[in-house]
Design a protein around this motif. Structure first.
Motif, PDB file in Angstrom:
ATOM      1  N   GLY A  43      32.476  10.941   7.796  1.00 27.75           N
ATOM      2  CA  GLY A  43      31.559  11.369   8.843  1.00 27.75           C
ATOM      3  C   GLY A  43      31.956  10.855  10.215  1.00 27.75           C
ATOM      4  N   TYR A  44      30.987  10.901  11.111  1.00 24.34           N
ATOM      5  CA  TYR A  44      31.188  10.469  12.483  1.00 24.34           C
ATOM      6  C   TYR A  44      31.058   8.953  12.540  1.00 24.34           C
ATOM      7  N   LEU A  45      32.170   8.267  12.808  1.00 21.92           N
ATOM      8  CA  LEU A  45      32.208   6.800  12.775  1.00 21.92           C
ATOM      9  C   LEU A  45      31.186   6.140  13.692  1.00 21.92           C
ATOM     10  N   ASP A 105      38.414   5.733  -1.066  1.00 20.83           N
ATOM     11  CA  ASP A 105      39.853   5.672  -0.806  1.00 20.83           C
ATOM     12  C   ASP A 105      40.301   6.742   0.189  1.00 20.83           C
ATOM     13  N   GLU A 106      39.686   7.928   0.117  1.00 18.88           N
ATOM     14  CA  GLU A 106      39.992   8.984   1.089  1.00 18.88           C
ATOM     15  C   GLU A 106      39.574   8.553   2.490  1.00 18.88           C
ATOM     16  N   ALA A 107      38.448   7.865   2.598  1.00 16.07           N
ATOM     17  CA  ALA A 107      37.980   7.375   3.891  1.00 16.07           C
ATOM     18  C   ALA A 107      38.932   6.325   4.451  1.00 16.07           C
ATOM     19  N   ILE A 108      39.416   5.444   3.594  1.00 22.89           N
ATOM     20  CA  ILE A 108      40.374   4.419   4.037  1.00 22.89           C
ATOM     21  C   ILE A 108      41.616   5.089   4.604  1.00 22.89           C
ATOM     22  N   GLY A 109      42.138   6.085   3.891  1.00 23.37           N
ATOM     23  CA  GLY A 109      43.315   6.812   4.370  1.00 23.37           C
ATOM     24  C   GLY A 109      43.058   7.495   5.703  1.00 23.37           C
ATOM     25  N   ALA A 110      41.870   8.078   5.859  1.00 25.82           N
ATOM     26  CA  ALA A 110      41.531   8.754   7.115  1.00 25.82           C
ATOM     27  C   ALA A 110      41.466   7.769   8.271  1.00 25.82           C
ATOM     28  N   VAL A 111      40.891   6.602   8.035  1.00 22.50           N
ATOM     29  CA  VAL A 111      40.810   5.582   9.087  1.00 22.50           C
ATOM     30  C   VAL A 111      42.213   5.097   9.449  1.00 22.50           C
ATOM     31  N   ARG A 166      44.900   6.717   9.451  1.00 23.82           N
ATOM     32  CA  ARG A 166      45.631   7.759  10.189  1.00 23.82           C
ATOM     33  C   ARG A 166      45.041   8.065  11.569  1.00 23.82           C
ATOM     34  N   ARG A 167      43.857   7.574  11.863  1.00 16.40           N
ATOM     35  CA  ARG A 167      43.205   7.908  13.130  1.00 16.40           C
ATOM     36  C   ARG A 167      43.959   7.318  14.313  1.00 16.40           C
ATOM     37  N   LYS A 168      44.132   8.140  15.330  1.00 14.17           N
ATOM     38  CA  LYS A 168      44.842   7.711  16.549  1.00 14.17           C
ATOM     39  C   LYS A 168      43.879   7.191  17.619  1.00 14.17           C
ATOM     40  N   ASP A 169      42.571   7.425  17.429  1.00 15.28           N
ATOM     41  CA  ASP A 169      41.601   7.047  18.461  1.00 15.28           C
ATOM     42  C   ASP A 169      41.046   5.637  18.288  1.00 15.28           C
ATOM     43  N   LEU A 170      41.573   4.878  17.338  1.00 14.61           N
ATOM     44  CA  LEU A 170      41.124   3.499  17.119  1.00 14.61           C
ATOM     45  C   LEU A 170      42.242   2.537  17.492  1.00 14.61           C
ATOM     46  N   ASP A 171      41.890   1.437  18.134  1.00 11.77           N
ATOM     47  CA  ASP A 171      42.913   0.434  18.398  1.00 11.77           C
ATOM     48  C   ASP A 171      43.229  -0.282  17.085  1.00 11.77           C
ATOM     49  N   ASP A 172      44.355  -0.966  17.047  1.00 16.03           N
ATOM     50  CA  ASP A 172      44.821  -1.584  15.795  1.00 16.03           C
ATOM     51  C   ASP A 172      43.827  -2.584  15.220  1.00 16.03           C
ATOM     52  N   GLU A 173      43.206  -3.380  16.085  1.00 13.98           N
ATOM     53  CA  GLU A 173      42.253  -4.385  15.599  1.00 13.98           C
ATOM     54  C   GLU A 173      41.028  -3.727  14.965  1.00 13.98           C
ATOM     55  N   THR A 174      40.476  -2.732  15.652  1.00 12.42           N
ATOM     56  CA  THR A 174      39.305  -2.027  15.116  1.00 12.42           C
ATOM     57  C   THR A 174      39.649  -1.335  13.810  1.00 12.42           C
ATOM     58  N   ARG A 175      40.810  -0.672  13.765  1.00 14.08           N
ATOM     59  CA  ARG A 175      41.246   0.015  12.544  1.00 14.08           C
ATOM     60  C   ARG A 175      41.346  -0.971  11.382  1.00 14.08           C
ATOM     61  N   GLN A 203      39.881  -3.956  11.017  1.00 16.92           N
ATOM     62  CA  GLN A 203      38.550  -4.448  10.636  1.00 16.92           C
ATOM     63  C   GLN A 203      37.769  -3.394   9.858  1.00 16.92           C
ATOM     64  N   LEU A 204      37.890  -2.149  10.285  1.00 15.64           N
ATOM     65  CA  LEU A 204      37.170  -1.067   9.622  1.00 15.64           C
ATOM     66  C   LEU A 204      37.688  -0.847   8.205  1.00 15.64           C
ATOM     67  N   VAL A 205      38.996  -0.911   8.030  1.00 14.84           N
ATOM     68  CA  VAL A 205      39.567  -0.779   6.680  1.00 14.84           C
ATOM     69  C   VAL A 205      39.072  -1.923   5.800  1.00 14.84           C
ATOM     70  N   GLU A 206      39.069  -3.142   6.310  1.00 13.13           N
ATOM     71  CA  GLU A 206      38.561  -4.285   5.538  1.00 13.13           C
ATOM     72  C   GLU A 206      37.104  -4.078   5.146  1.00 13.13           C
ATOM     73  N   TRP A 207      36.290  -3.565   6.079  1.00  8.73           N
ATOM     74  CA  TRP A 207      34.874  -3.324   5.821  1.00  8.73           C
ATOM     75  C   TRP A 207      34.708  -2.290   4.699  1.00  8.73           C
ATOM     76  N   ILE A 208      35.462  -1.207   4.799  1.00 11.31           N
ATOM     77  CA  ILE A 208      35.346  -0.137   3.799  1.00 11.31           C
ATOM     78  C   ILE A 208      35.809  -0.627   2.434  1.00 11.31           C
TER      79      ILE A 208
END
Length: 95
Positions: free
Chosen positions: A33-35, A62-68, A70-79, A81-86
């Protein structure tokens, strides 16, 4: 005569839905969804440190982790942290 029934599931912008089962209902995240959705987006959930909404299944998570990843609109730190959260968020078993 055959009786037909339909069930409609509404998915909120943050990817969360309440799915009805024979013995009740469960609220779960059915897609990324919309992050940034302030009500139930994954990024908003993480930043506010809310209790995470469980994923529908390991596959959806797992599909959500892969999508995060691959996202270009997130900085590396946010990406990261978000993967760790998921990864730390529970999921319902696949049926």
């Amino acid at each position: 005569m055959t009786e037909h029934s339909s069930q409609i599931t509404f998915v909120r912008p943050g990817g969360v839905a309440t799915k009805v089962f024979a013995d009740g209902a469960e609220t779960m995240r059915v897609c990324l969804g919309y992050l940034h959705d302030p009500d139930d987006g994954v990024l908003a959930e993480m930043n506010a440190r809310h209790e995470p909404v469980p994923w529908q299944s390991a596959k959806v998570r797992d599909e959500a982790i892969g999508a995060v990843e691959r996202r270009k609109d997130l900085d590396d730190e946010t990406r990261s942290q978000l993967v760790e959260w998921i990864v730390a968020t529970p999921y319902f078993e696949d049926a």
